[in-house]
Motif scaffolding. Structure first.
Motif, mmCIF file in Angstrom:
data_model
loop_
_atom_site.group_PDB
_atom_site.id
_atom_site.type_symbol
_atom_site.label_atom_id
_atom_site.label_comp_id
_atom_site.label_asym_id
_atom_site.label_seq_id
_atom_site.Cartn_x
_atom_site.Cartn_y
_atom_site.Cartn_z
ATOM 1 N N ARG A 53 -54.847 29.848 44.034
ATOM 2 C CA ARG A 53 -54.096 30.591 45.049
ATOM 3 C C ARG A 53 -55.035 31.188 46.095
ATOM 4 O O ARG A 53 -54.747 31.153 47.298
ATOM 5 N N LYS A 54 -56.178 31.741 45.647
ATOM 6 C CA LYS A 54 -57.143 32.314 46.577
ATOM 7 C C LYS A 54 -57.671 31.249 47.545
ATOM 8 O O LYS A 54 -57.859 31.510 48.736
ATOM 9 N N ILE A 55 -57.932 30.043 47.018
ATOM 10 C CA ILE A 55 -58.426 28.951 47.861
ATOM 11 C C ILE A 55 -57.393 28.591 48.924
ATOM 12 O O ILE A 55 -57.719 28.443 50.108
ATOM 13 N N ILE A 56 -56.140 28.440 48.501
ATOM 14 C CA ILE A 56 -55.088 28.039 49.444
ATOM 15 C C ILE A 56 -54.843 29.136 50.472
ATOM 16 O O ILE A 56 -54.687 28.861 51.670
ATOM 17 N N GLU A 57 -54.807 30.393 50.021
ATOM 18 C CA GLU A 57 -54.592 31.494 50.961
ATOM 19 C C GLU A 57 -55.755 31.630 51.933
ATOM 20 O O GLU A 57 -55.552 32.014 53.094
ATOM 21 N N ALA A 58 -56.981 31.323 51.488
ATOM 22 C CA ALA A 58 -58.137 31.359 52.388
ATOM 23 C C ALA A 58 -58.010 30.310 53.489
ATOM 24 O O ALA A 58 -58.567 30.475 54.580
ATOM 25 N N HIS A 59 -57.261 29.241 53.223
ATOM 26 C CA HIS A 59 -56.971 28.213 54.226
ATOM 27 C C HIS A 59 -55.685 28.526 54.995
ATOM 28 O O HIS A 59 -55.171 27.656 55.702
#
Length: 263
Positions: A230-236
Protein backbone atom coordinates in the motif's frame (compact mmCIF):
# COMPACT_ATOMS: atom_id res chain seq x y z
CA UNK A 1 -14.42 35.51 42.74
CA UNK A 2 -14.72 31.81 43.52
CA UNK A 3 -15.69 31.03 39.91
CA UNK A 4 -12.82 33.20 38.60
CA UNK A 5 -10.39 31.40 40.90
CA UNK A 6 -11.61 27.95 39.80
CA UNK A 7 -11.36 28.94 36.14
CA UNK A 8 -7.83 30.24 36.69
CA UNK A 9 -6.70 27.01 38.36
CA UNK A 10 -8.45 24.88 35.72
CA UNK A 11 -6.70 26.83 32.98
CA UNK A 12 -3.36 26.33 34.70
CA UNK A 13 -4.00 22.59 34.94
CA UNK A 14 -4.92 22.50 31.26
CA UNK A 15 -1.72 24.32 30.33
CA UNK A 16 0.32 21.92 32.46
CA UNK A 17 -1.35 18.93 30.82
CA UNK A 18 -0.72 20.40 27.35
CA UNK A 19 2.97 20.93 28.11
CA UNK A 20 3.20 17.41 29.50
CA UNK A 21 1.52 16.02 26.38
CA UNK A 22 3.94 17.87 24.09
CA UNK A 23 6.84 16.51 26.13
CA UNK A 24 5.52 12.94 25.93
CA UNK A 25 4.96 13.28 22.17
CA UNK A 26 8.54 14.52 21.72
CA UNK A 27 9.83 11.57 23.75
CA UNK A 28 7.75 9.12 21.70
CA UNK A 29 9.02 10.64 18.44
CA UNK A 30 12.60 10.30 19.69
CA UNK A 31 12.04 6.69 20.76
CA UNK A 32 10.42 5.94 17.38
CA UNK A 33 13.49 7.34 15.61
CA UNK A 34 15.79 5.18 17.74
CA UNK A 35 13.58 2.16 17.04
CA UNK A 36 13.75 2.75 13.29
CA UNK A 37 17.53 3.16 13.42
CA UNK A 38 17.93 -0.06 15.42
CA UNK A 39 15.52 -1.94 13.15
CA UNK A 40 17.35 -0.78 10.05
CA UNK A 41 20.80 -1.63 11.39
CA UNK A 42 19.73 -5.01 12.74
CA UNK A 43 17.99 -5.98 9.50
CA UNK A 44 20.95 -4.78 7.41
CA UNK A 45 23.42 -6.79 9.50
CA UNK A 46 21.25 -9.92 9.32
CA UNK A 47 20.88 -9.84 5.54
CA UNK A 48 24.44 -11.02 4.75
CA UNK A 49 24.57 -14.13 7.00
CA UNK A 50 21.11 -15.17 5.85
CA UNK A 51 22.20 -14.86 2.22
CA UNK A 52 25.27 -17.00 2.99
CA UNK A 53 23.05 -19.71 4.51
CA UNK A 54 20.79 -19.68 1.45
CA UNK A 55 23.73 -19.88 -0.95
CA UNK A 56 25.34 -22.83 0.84
CA UNK A 57 22.05 -24.72 1.17
CA UNK A 58 21.34 -24.25 -2.53
CA UNK A 59 24.88 -25.46 -3.30
CA UNK A 60 24.42 -28.58 -1.15
CA UNK A 61 21.07 -29.38 -2.74
CA UNK A 62 22.47 -28.95 -6.26
CA UNK A 63 25.82 -30.67 -5.78
CA UNK A 64 25.10 -33.44 -3.28
CA UNK A 65 21.36 -33.97 -3.60
CA UNK A 66 21.67 -37.39 -5.22
CA UNK A 67 24.15 -38.56 -2.56
CA UNK A 68 21.80 -37.76 0.33
CA UNK A 69 18.91 -39.86 1.53
CA UNK A 70 15.37 -38.51 1.67
CA UNK A 71 15.58 -37.53 5.34
CA UNK A 72 18.71 -35.40 4.91
CA UNK A 73 17.32 -33.81 1.75
CA UNK A 74 14.20 -32.85 3.70
CA UNK A 75 16.40 -31.29 6.39
CA UNK A 76 18.11 -29.12 3.77
CA UNK A 77 14.78 -28.15 2.22
CA UNK A 78 13.49 -27.04 5.62
CA UNK A 79 16.64 -25.00 6.23
CA UNK A 80 16.23 -23.39 2.80
CA UNK A 81 12.55 -22.54 3.42
CA UNK A 82 13.29 -21.10 6.85
CA UNK A 83 16.23 -19.05 5.56
CA UNK A 84 14.12 -17.75 2.68
CA UNK A 85 11.41 -16.68 5.14
CA UNK A 86 14.03 -14.95 7.30
CA UNK A 87 15.29 -13.08 4.23
CA UNK A 88 11.75 -11.92 3.43
CA UNK A 89 11.33 -10.78 7.02
CA UNK A 90 14.60 -8.82 6.94
CA UNK A 91 13.72 -7.20 3.60
CA UNK A 92 10.30 -6.19 4.94
CA UNK A 93 11.84 -4.73 8.10
CA UNK A 94 14.25 -2.68 5.98
CA UNK A 95 11.37 -1.36 3.89
CA UNK A 96 9.28 -0.45 6.94
CA UNK A 97 12.29 1.22 8.56
CA UNK A 98 12.88 3.32 5.43
CA UNK A 99 9.19 4.24 5.15
CA UNK A 100 8.84 5.35 8.78
CA UNK A 101 12.13 7.25 8.66
CA UNK A 102 11.01 9.16 5.57
CA UNK A 103 13.72 7.61 3.41
CA UNK A 104 11.39 5.80 1.03
CA UNK A 105 12.65 7.13 -2.28
CA UNK A 106 11.42 6.23 -5.76
CA UNK A 107 13.57 5.87 -8.88
CA UNK A 108 11.07 7.04 -11.47
CA UNK A 109 11.56 6.17 -15.13
CA UNK A 110 9.28 5.32 -18.09
CA UNK A 111 8.54 1.60 -18.32
CA UNK A 112 5.95 -0.70 -19.83
CA UNK A 113 3.81 -2.20 -17.01
CA UNK A 114 3.56 -5.47 -18.96
CA UNK A 115 7.32 -5.95 -18.56
CA UNK A 116 7.04 -5.47 -14.79
CA UNK A 117 4.26 -8.05 -14.57
CA UNK A 118 6.31 -10.49 -16.63
CA UNK A 119 9.18 -10.25 -14.12
CA UNK A 120 6.75 -10.63 -11.21
CA UNK A 121 5.34 -13.82 -12.70
CA UNK A 122 8.69 -15.68 -12.79
CA UNK A 123 8.62 -16.62 -9.10
CA UNK A 124 4.81 -16.62 -8.98
CA UNK A 125 4.55 -19.40 -11.56
CA UNK A 126 6.97 -21.55 -9.54
CA UNK A 127 4.99 -21.01 -6.34
CA UNK A 128 1.70 -21.71 -8.12
CA UNK A 129 3.11 -24.88 -9.68
CA UNK A 130 4.04 -26.28 -6.28
CA UNK A 131 0.40 -25.94 -5.17
CA UNK A 132 -1.02 -27.05 -8.55
CA UNK A 133 -2.71 -23.66 -8.99
CA UNK A 134 -3.32 -22.47 -12.53
CA UNK A 135 -2.84 -18.85 -13.61
CA UNK A 136 -5.24 -17.20 -16.08
CA UNK A 137 -3.20 -14.23 -17.32
CA UNK A 138 -4.72 -11.48 -19.45
CA UNK A 139 -2.56 -8.54 -20.57
CA UNK A 140 -4.00 -5.89 -22.86
CA UNK A 141 -1.93 -5.37 -26.04
CA UNK A 142 0.00 -2.16 -26.70
CA UNK A 143 -0.04 -0.87 -23.14
CA UNK A 144 1.61 2.56 -22.93
CA UNK A 145 4.70 3.30 -20.91
CA UNK A 146 4.15 4.92 -17.54
CA UNK A 147 6.63 6.69 -15.28
CA UNK A 148 7.19 4.75 -12.06
CA UNK A 149 9.73 2.88 -9.98
CA UNK A 150 9.84 -0.48 -11.75
CA UNK A 151 11.50 -2.38 -8.88
CA UNK A 152 9.01 -1.10 -6.29
CA UNK A 153 5.98 -1.83 -8.48
CA UNK A 154 7.36 -5.31 -9.19
CA UNK A 155 7.62 -5.80 -5.43
CA UNK A 156 4.01 -4.66 -5.00
CA UNK A 157 2.75 -6.96 -7.76
CA UNK A 158 4.74 -9.89 -6.35
CA UNK A 159 3.29 -9.29 -2.87
CA UNK A 160 -0.27 -9.32 -4.19
CA UNK A 161 0.35 -12.40 -6.36
CA UNK A 162 2.08 -14.24 -3.52
CA UNK A 163 -0.78 -13.41 -1.16
CA UNK A 164 -3.28 -14.86 -3.65
CA UNK A 165 -1.30 -18.11 -3.93
CA UNK A 166 -0.93 -18.44 -0.16
CA UNK A 167 -4.71 -18.20 0.31
CA UNK A 168 -5.73 -20.36 -2.68
CA UNK A 169 -6.62 -24.02 -2.53
CA UNK A 170 -4.76 -26.57 -4.66
CA UNK A 171 -6.33 -27.10 -8.06
CA UNK A 172 -7.97 -23.67 -8.21
CA UNK A 173 -7.30 -20.80 -10.62
CA UNK A 174 -6.04 -17.26 -10.08
CA UNK A 175 -7.13 -14.64 -12.62
CA UNK A 176 -4.56 -11.95 -13.38
CA UNK A 177 -5.51 -8.94 -15.48
CA UNK A 178 -3.53 -5.92 -16.67
CA UNK A 179 -5.22 -3.25 -18.78
CA UNK A 180 -5.67 0.46 -19.39
CA UNK A 181 -8.99 1.99 -18.30
CA UNK A 182 -9.66 5.71 -18.77
CA UNK A 183 -6.00 6.82 -18.65
CA UNK A 184 -5.37 4.48 -15.72
CA UNK A 185 -3.28 1.31 -15.62
CA UNK A 186 -5.30 -1.29 -13.72
CA UNK A 187 -3.76 -4.49 -12.32
CA UNK A 188 -6.12 -6.97 -10.67
CA UNK A 189 -5.69 -10.40 -9.07
CA UNK A 190 -8.69 -12.59 -8.25
CA UNK A 191 -8.27 -15.83 -6.34
CA UNK A 192 -10.65 -18.65 -5.47
CA UNK A 193 -9.49 -18.87 -1.88
CA UNK A 194 -11.32 -18.91 1.42
CA UNK A 195 -12.00 -15.16 1.40
CA UNK A 196 -12.43 -13.04 4.51
CA UNK A 197 -15.03 -11.11 6.47
CA UNK A 198 -15.71 -7.39 6.07
CA UNK A 199 -14.21 -6.75 9.52
CA UNK A 200 -11.02 -8.50 8.43
CA UNK A 201 -10.89 -6.40 5.27
CA UNK A 202 -10.74 -3.22 7.35
CA UNK A 203 -7.52 -4.45 9.01
CA UNK A 204 -5.99 -5.93 5.86
CA UNK A 205 -3.33 -3.27 5.23
CA UNK A 206 -2.41 -2.67 8.89
CA UNK A 207 1.10 -3.79 9.99
CA UNK A 208 1.22 -7.31 11.48
CA UNK A 209 -2.55 -7.63 11.00
CA UNK A 210 -4.18 -11.02 11.54
CA UNK A 211 -7.21 -11.26 9.27
CA UNK A 212 -8.07 -14.84 10.16
CA UNK A 213 -7.79 -15.89 6.51
CA UNK A 214 -6.16 -19.33 6.39
CA UNK A 215 -2.99 -19.85 4.36
CA UNK A 216 -3.87 -23.07 2.61
CA UNK A 217 -0.32 -24.41 2.47
CA UNK A 218 0.67 -23.43 5.99
CA UNK A 219 2.91 -20.66 4.61
CA UNK A 220 4.59 -18.26 7.02
CA UNK A 221 3.97 -14.54 6.73
CA UNK A 222 5.74 -11.43 8.01
CA UNK A 223 2.46 -9.54 8.27
CA UNK A 224 4.09 -6.59 6.50
CA UNK A 225 3.79 -7.41 2.80
CA UNK A 226 0.44 -5.75 2.12
CA UNK A 227 1.32 -2.78 4.34
CA UNK A 228 4.45 -2.16 2.27
CA UNK A 229 2.49 -2.70 -0.94
CA UNK A 230 0.00 0.00 0.00
CA UNK A 231 2.84 2.41 0.85
CA UNK A 232 4.46 1.73 -2.55
CA UNK A 233 1.22 2.34 -4.45
CA UNK A 234 0.36 5.47 -2.45
CA UNK A 235 3.89 6.81 -3.06
CA UNK A 236 3.04 6.55 -6.78
CA UNK A 237 -0.21 8.45 -6.07
CA UNK A 238 -2.08 5.27 -6.93
CA UNK A 239 -4.73 3.24 -5.16
CA UNK A 240 -5.02 -0.35 -3.97
CA UNK A 241 -8.31 -1.92 -2.94
CA UNK A 242 -9.49 -5.36 -1.87
CA UNK A 243 -12.90 -6.98 -2.18
CA UNK A 244 -13.75 -10.27 -0.51
CA UNK A 245 -16.45 -12.47 0.94
CA UNK A 246 -15.99 -15.48 3.16
CA UNK A 247 -15.91 -18.59 0.98
CA UNK A 248 -15.81 -16.60 -2.27
CA UNK A 249 -12.18 -15.58 -2.67
CA UNK A 250 -10.55 -12.15 -2.76
CA UNK A 251 -9.84 -9.60 -5.49
CA UNK A 252 -7.03 -7.05 -5.22
CA UNK A 253 -6.95 -4.09 -7.60
CA UNK A 254 -4.06 -1.67 -8.11
CA UNK A 255 -4.78 1.52 -10.08
CA UNK A 256 -2.02 3.82 -11.35
CA UNK A 257 -3.05 7.07 -13.01
CA UNK A 258 -1.00 7.41 -16.20
CA UNK A 259 -1.29 11.20 -16.36
CA UNK A 260 -0.45 11.75 -12.71
CA UNK A 261 2.66 9.56 -12.86
CA UNK A 262 3.84 11.12 -16.09
CA UNK A 263 3.60 14.56 -14.52
Amino acid sequence: ELLRSELFHTNQELNNLTRSLHKKNAQLAHLNTIKNQFLGMAAHDLRKPISVILNYVEFLLDETGEQLDEEHTNFLNRIENSAFFMKRLVDDFLDVSAIEAGRFQLNIAPVNPAEILERSLVLTQIQAGKKKISLDISVAPDLPEISLDADKIEQAMSNVLGNAIEHSLAGTCISINLEEVDETIVFSVQDQGVGMSQDALKQLFAPFSKTGAVKTGGEKSTGLGLTITRKIIEAHQGKITAESEEGSGTTFTISLDKKRNNG
